[in-house]
Structure formats: structure tokens, C-alpha cells
Scaffold this motif. Sequence first.
Motif, PDB file in Angstrom:
ATOM      1  N   MET A   1      -2.685  26.011   5.292  1.00  0.00           N
ATOM      2  CA  MET A   1      -4.109  25.768   5.049  1.00  0.00           C
ATOM      3  C   MET A   1      -4.412  24.279   5.175  1.00  0.00           C
ATOM      4  O   MET A   1      -3.719  23.447   4.607  1.00  0.00           O
ATOM      5  N   VAL A   2      -5.424  23.957   5.942  1.00  0.00           N
ATOM      6  CA  VAL A   2      -5.793  22.563   6.172  1.00  0.00           C
ATOM      7  C   VAL A   2      -6.542  22.027   4.957  1.00  0.00           C
ATOM      8  O   VAL A   2      -7.432  22.667   4.419  1.00  0.00           O
ATOM      9  N   ARG A   3      -6.161  20.807   4.520  1.00  0.00           N
ATOM     10  CA  ARG A   3      -6.831  20.165   3.390  1.00  0.00           C
ATOM     11  C   ARG A   3      -7.662  18.997   3.907  1.00  0.00           C
ATOM     12  O   ARG A   3      -7.180  18.149   4.653  1.00  0.00           O
ATOM     13  N   PHE A   4      -8.945  18.964   3.532  1.00  0.00           N
ATOM     14  CA  PHE A   4      -9.847  17.908   3.966  1.00  0.00           C
ATOM     15  C   PHE A   4      -9.947  16.842   2.883  1.00  0.00           C
ATOM     16  O   PHE A   4     -10.087  17.148   1.701  1.00  0.00           O
ATOM     17  N   ILE A   5      -9.864  15.570   3.298  1.00  0.00           N
ATOM     18  CA  ILE A   5      -9.906  14.445   2.379  1.00  0.00           C
ATOM     19  C   ILE A   5     -11.035  13.522   2.800  1.00  0.00           C
ATOM     20  O   ILE A   5     -11.178  13.194   3.989  1.00  0.00           O
ATOM     21  N   GLN A   6     -11.842  13.080   1.838  1.00  0.00           N
ATOM     22  CA  GLN A   6     -12.910  12.129   2.135  1.00  0.00           C
ATOM     23  C   GLN A   6     -12.332  10.719   2.259  1.00  0.00           C
ATOM     24  O   GLN A   6     -11.494  10.298   1.461  1.00  0.00           O
ATOM     25  N   ALA A   7     -12.793   9.997   3.272  1.00  0.00           N
ATOM     26  CA  ALA A   7     -12.232   8.679   3.577  1.00  0.00           C
ATOM     27  C   ALA A   7     -12.316   7.720   2.398  1.00  0.00           C
ATOM     28  O   ALA A   7     -11.425   6.897   2.187  1.00  0.00           O
ATOM     29  N   GLN A   8     -13.387   7.825   1.609  1.00  0.00           N
ATOM     30  CA  GLN A   8     -13.565   6.865   0.517  1.00  0.00           C
ATOM     31  C   GLN A   8     -12.633   7.128  -0.654  1.00  0.00           C
ATOM     32  O   GLN A   8     -12.596   6.338  -1.607  1.00  0.00           O
ATOM     33  N   ASN A   9     -11.864   8.220  -0.593  1.00  0.00           N
ATOM     34  CA  ASN A   9     -11.011   8.594  -1.726  1.00  0.00           C
ATOM     35  C   ASN A   9      -9.530   8.310  -1.494  1.00  0.00           C
ATOM     36  O   ASN A   9      -8.690   8.810  -2.244  1.00  0.00           O
ATOM     37  N   ILE A  10      -9.190   7.530  -0.473  1.00  0.00           N
ATOM     38  CA  ILE A  10      -7.787   7.285  -0.172  1.00  0.00           C
ATOM     39  C   ILE A  10      -7.483   5.793  -0.172  1.00  0.00           C
ATOM     40  O   ILE A  10      -8.375   4.958  -0.027  1.00  0.00           O
ATOM     41  N   GLY A  11      -6.199   5.448  -0.348  1.00  0.00           N
ATOM     42  CA  GLY A  11      -5.778   4.056  -0.405  1.00  0.00           C
ATOM     43  C   GLY A  11      -4.805   3.717   0.711  1.00  0.00           C
ATOM     44  O   GLY A  11      -4.396   4.569   1.500  1.00  0.00           O
ATOM     45  N   LEU A  12      -4.400   2.448   0.751  1.00  0.00           N
ATOM     46  CA  LEU A  12      -3.515   1.986   1.814  1.00  0.00           C
ATOM     47  C   LEU A  12      -2.148   2.661   1.776  1.00  0.00           C
ATOM     48  O   LEU A  12      -1.530   2.879   2.812  1.00  0.00           O
ATOM     49  N   ALA A  13      -1.669   2.988   0.592  1.00  0.00           N
ATOM     50  CA  ALA A  13      -0.358   3.641   0.491  1.00  0.00           C
ATOM     51  C   ALA A  13      -0.356   4.962   1.247  1.00  0.00           C
ATOM     52  O   ALA A  13       0.647   5.333   1.872  1.00  0.00           O
ATOM     53  N   TYR A  14      -1.475   5.676   1.205  1.00  0.00           N
ATOM     54  CA  TYR A  14      -1.587   6.950   1.931  1.00  0.00           C
ATOM     55  C   TYR A  14      -1.406   6.715   3.435  1.00  0.00           C
ATOM     56  O   TYR A  14      -0.669   7.452   4.104  1.00  0.00           O
ATOM     57  N   PHE A  15      -2.078   5.697   3.959  1.00  0.00           N
ATOM     58  CA  PHE A  15      -1.988   5.423   5.398  1.00  0.00           C
ATOM     59  C   PHE A  15      -0.588   4.997   5.803  1.00  0.00           C
ATOM     60  O   PHE A  15      -0.089   5.382   6.861  1.00  0.00           O
ATOM     61  N   GLU A  16       0.034   4.180   4.982  1.00  0.00           N
ATOM     62  CA  GLU A  16       1.373   3.720   5.312  1.00  0.00           C
ATOM     63  C   GLU A  16       2.349   4.884   5.390  1.00  0.00           C
ATOM     64  O   GLU A  16       3.259   4.889   6.217  1.00  0.00           O
ATOM     65  N   GLU A  17       2.139   5.868   4.528  1.00  0.00           N
ATOM     66  CA  GLU A  17       3.032   7.035   4.522  1.00  0.00           C
ATOM     67  C   GLU A  17       2.691   8.018   5.628  1.00  0.00           C
ATOM     68  O   GLU A  17       3.567   8.489   6.348  1.00  0.00           O
ATOM     69  N   ARG A  18       1.409   8.326   5.801  1.00  0.00           N
ATOM     70  CA  ARG A  18       1.008   9.379   6.730  1.00  0.00           C
ATOM     71  C   ARG A  18       0.946   8.934   8.185  1.00  0.00           C
ATOM     72  O   ARG A  18       1.204   9.712   9.101  1.00  0.00           O
ATOM     73  N   PHE A  19       0.574   7.673   8.422  1.00  0.00           N
ATOM     74  CA  PHE A  19       0.367   7.212   9.786  1.00  0.00           C
ATOM     75  C   PHE A  19       1.289   6.074  10.187  1.00  0.00           C
ATOM     76  O   PHE A  19       1.098   5.453  11.230  1.00  0.00           O
ATOM     77  N   SER A  20       2.288   5.775   9.354  1.00  0.00           N
ATOM     78  CA  SER A  20       3.231   4.679   9.624  1.00  0.00           C
ATOM     79  C   SER A  20       2.499   3.367   9.885  1.00  0.00           C
ATOM     80  O   SER A  20       2.936   2.544  10.696  1.00  0.00           O
ATOM     81  N   LEU A  21       1.381   3.183   9.210  1.00  0.00           N
ATOM     82  CA  LEU A  21       0.587   1.965   9.359  1.00  0.00           C
ATOM     83  C   LEU A  21       1.226   0.827   8.580  1.00  0.00           C
ATOM     84  O   LEU A  21       1.648   1.005   7.438  1.00  0.00           O
ATOM     85  N   ARG A  22       1.298  -0.344   9.198  1.00  0.00           N
ATOM     86  CA  ARG A  22       1.930  -1.490   8.567  1.00  0.00           C
ATOM     87  C   ARG A  22       1.040  -2.733   8.652  1.00  0.00           C
ATOM     88  O   ARG A  22       0.324  -2.931   9.632  1.00  0.00           O
ATOM     89  N   LEU A  23       1.114  -3.559   7.624  1.00  0.00           N
ATOM     90  CA  LEU A  23       0.415  -4.834   7.618  1.00  0.00           C
ATOM     91  C   LEU A  23       1.196  -5.825   8.474  1.00  0.00           C
ATOM     92  O   LEU A  23       2.388  -6.041   8.256  1.00  0.00           O
ATOM     93  N   ALA A  24       0.542  -6.404   9.474  1.00  0.00           N
ATOM     94  CA  ALA A  24       1.201  -7.383  10.350  1.00  0.00           C
ATOM     95  C   ALA A  24       1.473  -8.661   9.573  1.00  0.00           C
ATOM     96  O   ALA A  24       0.561  -9.237   8.976  1.00  0.00           O
ATOM     97  N   GLU A  25       2.707  -9.103   9.560  1.00  0.00           N
ATOM     98  CA  GLU A  25       3.087 -10.301   8.811  1.00  0.00           C
ATOM     99  C   GLU A  25       2.990 -11.573   9.645  1.00  0.00           C
ATOM    100  O   GLU A  25       2.931 -12.670   9.099  1.00  0.00           O
ATOM    101  N   ASP A  26       2.945 -11.421  10.965  1.00  0.00           N
ATOM    102  CA  ASP A  26       2.877 -12.572  11.865  1.00  0.00           C
ATOM    103  C   ASP A  26       1.428 -13.040  11.980  1.00  0.00           C
ATOM    104  O   ASP A  26       0.544 -12.269  12.362  1.00  0.00           O
ATOM    105  N   GLU A  27       1.163 -14.303  11.651  1.00  0.00           N
ATOM    106  CA  GLU A  27      -0.195 -14.838  11.710  1.00  0.00           C
ATOM    107  C   GLU A  27      -0.768 -14.773  13.115  1.00  0.00           C
ATOM    108  O   GLU A  27      -1.985 -14.695  13.308  1.00  0.00           O
ATOM    109  N   VAL A  28       0.076 -14.797  14.125  1.00  0.00           N
ATOM    110  CA  VAL A  28      -0.369 -14.760  15.515  1.00  0.00           C
ATOM    111  C   VAL A  28      -1.039 -13.430  15.847  1.00  0.00           C
ATOM    112  O   VAL A  28      -1.823 -13.338  16.794  1.00  0.00           O
ATOM    113  N   PHE A  29      -0.781 -12.393  15.065  1.00  0.00           N
ATOM    114  CA  PHE A  29      -1.346 -11.073  15.334  1.00  0.00           C
ATOM    115  C   PHE A  29      -2.874 -11.090  15.308  1.00  0.00           C
ATOM    116  O   PHE A  29      -3.514 -10.397  16.106  1.00  0.00           O
TER     117      PHE A  29
END
Length: 208
Positions: A1-29
Motif C-alpha cells: 500500500m502506497v503511503r502519501f507524505i506531505q512535503a511540509q512534514n518531513i526533515g533532512l534525515a528522511y531525504f538522506e535515508e530515502r534519496f541518498s541526499l548529501r550535504l556538499a562539504e566542498d565550498e566550490v560546489f
Amino acid sequence: MVRFIQAQNIGLAYFEERFSLRLAEDEVFFTEWFESLPEITDLEKQGLDRIKVHFLRLIKRPPLSEETVKLVVLSPLLNLSGFYDEPFYMRGEQSIEISAEDEGEIIRGRIDILVIQEQLWLLVIESKRSSFSLLEAIPQALVYMLANPNQDKPTFGLVTNGSDFIFLKLTKENQPKYAISDQFTLLKRESELYQVLSVLKKLSQVLS
């Protein structure tokens, strides 16, 4: 069953886990918000000073809605930075959905203003929530930026409540990465709206 989540109810930890999103540490980025910024003319400075005066007058009688922030602050900034001219176009509030592979979850949300063929996303927070940190709105902005179908070009974002501004950059090649700028404010004695306009003008050059 698909679960729908409202964008305003999630945090960065969710994205890092679900989408492998990372904060770029290199200032040149993300140099677009501070490097080789265009000069602001005296006429533009006068326009920015008027924006500050109008905003400070309006906040004396809260609450200040998202629509008022767009009208009084964001719209003049976009006009001064050239985003109402060719080759750019504006689209109003948009619905978006993104999903992580095999997670059975879909994130839904709406973007306030979308500019430049889905490469610059603008998120406005209601000014009546003045105690609401812009940093808490960054995950919602990243939802919209991740939904951008263009994989090979960077996506930029701006989060504002009318008085404060933070710029974002996201790339999706290989592993998704993002970075954030310093926070600018028009509430200082020396208003930082000049820097905000200069960054917007730089982005208009990059994206055109």
C-alpha cells in the motif's frame, strides 16, 4: 500500500535515508551565491530601499500572508533581477510528487512560484510565522527541487519569509547533493537586500 507524505512534514534525515541526499562539504560546489557577483546600480539600490520601507510598514499590522510577501518583496526582486524578461517565464503554484524506489511512499507538495524551466524554485513562508526558522523550510524546498525532471543541470532554490533569505543548490548526477548559502536579512541597519538581488542577478546569468 502506497503511503502519501506531505512535503511540509518531513526533515533532512528522511531525504538522506530515502534519496541518498548529501550535504556538499566542498565550498566550490556552490559558488554562485558569493563569487563574481554583478554590481548593483544606484537606481536598483533605490528600488531595494523602497522594498525594505514597504515591508517594515506592513509588518506593523500582522499577520503578513504569503501572497503579500510575494507582492511586496519577491515580485519586485524578480523584476529587478530580470526574471520577468526573455528567455525566462513564470509559472504559478504547482503540485509535485516524488517517490523513493521500492519504498512505497510518495511525497506530495506545492511550490509557490516556479521560474526558468524548472531550474529555479521559490518557496515563500508566511511572515506571520516569524519565529519559524528558514532552515526548517529547506527540506520542503528540496522536495520540489528533487522533483525536477532535468537530471544533468543544477537546480537552484530560494526560501524566504519576506525578511530573510536563503539560497539552495542541488545536483542529481550520480549521488544527489545540495548546499545552502548564508542567511541574508533586510532587518539589519545595512540591509542585505543588495546582496540578495546580486545573487539573483548572478543566477539569471547562469541559467540564461
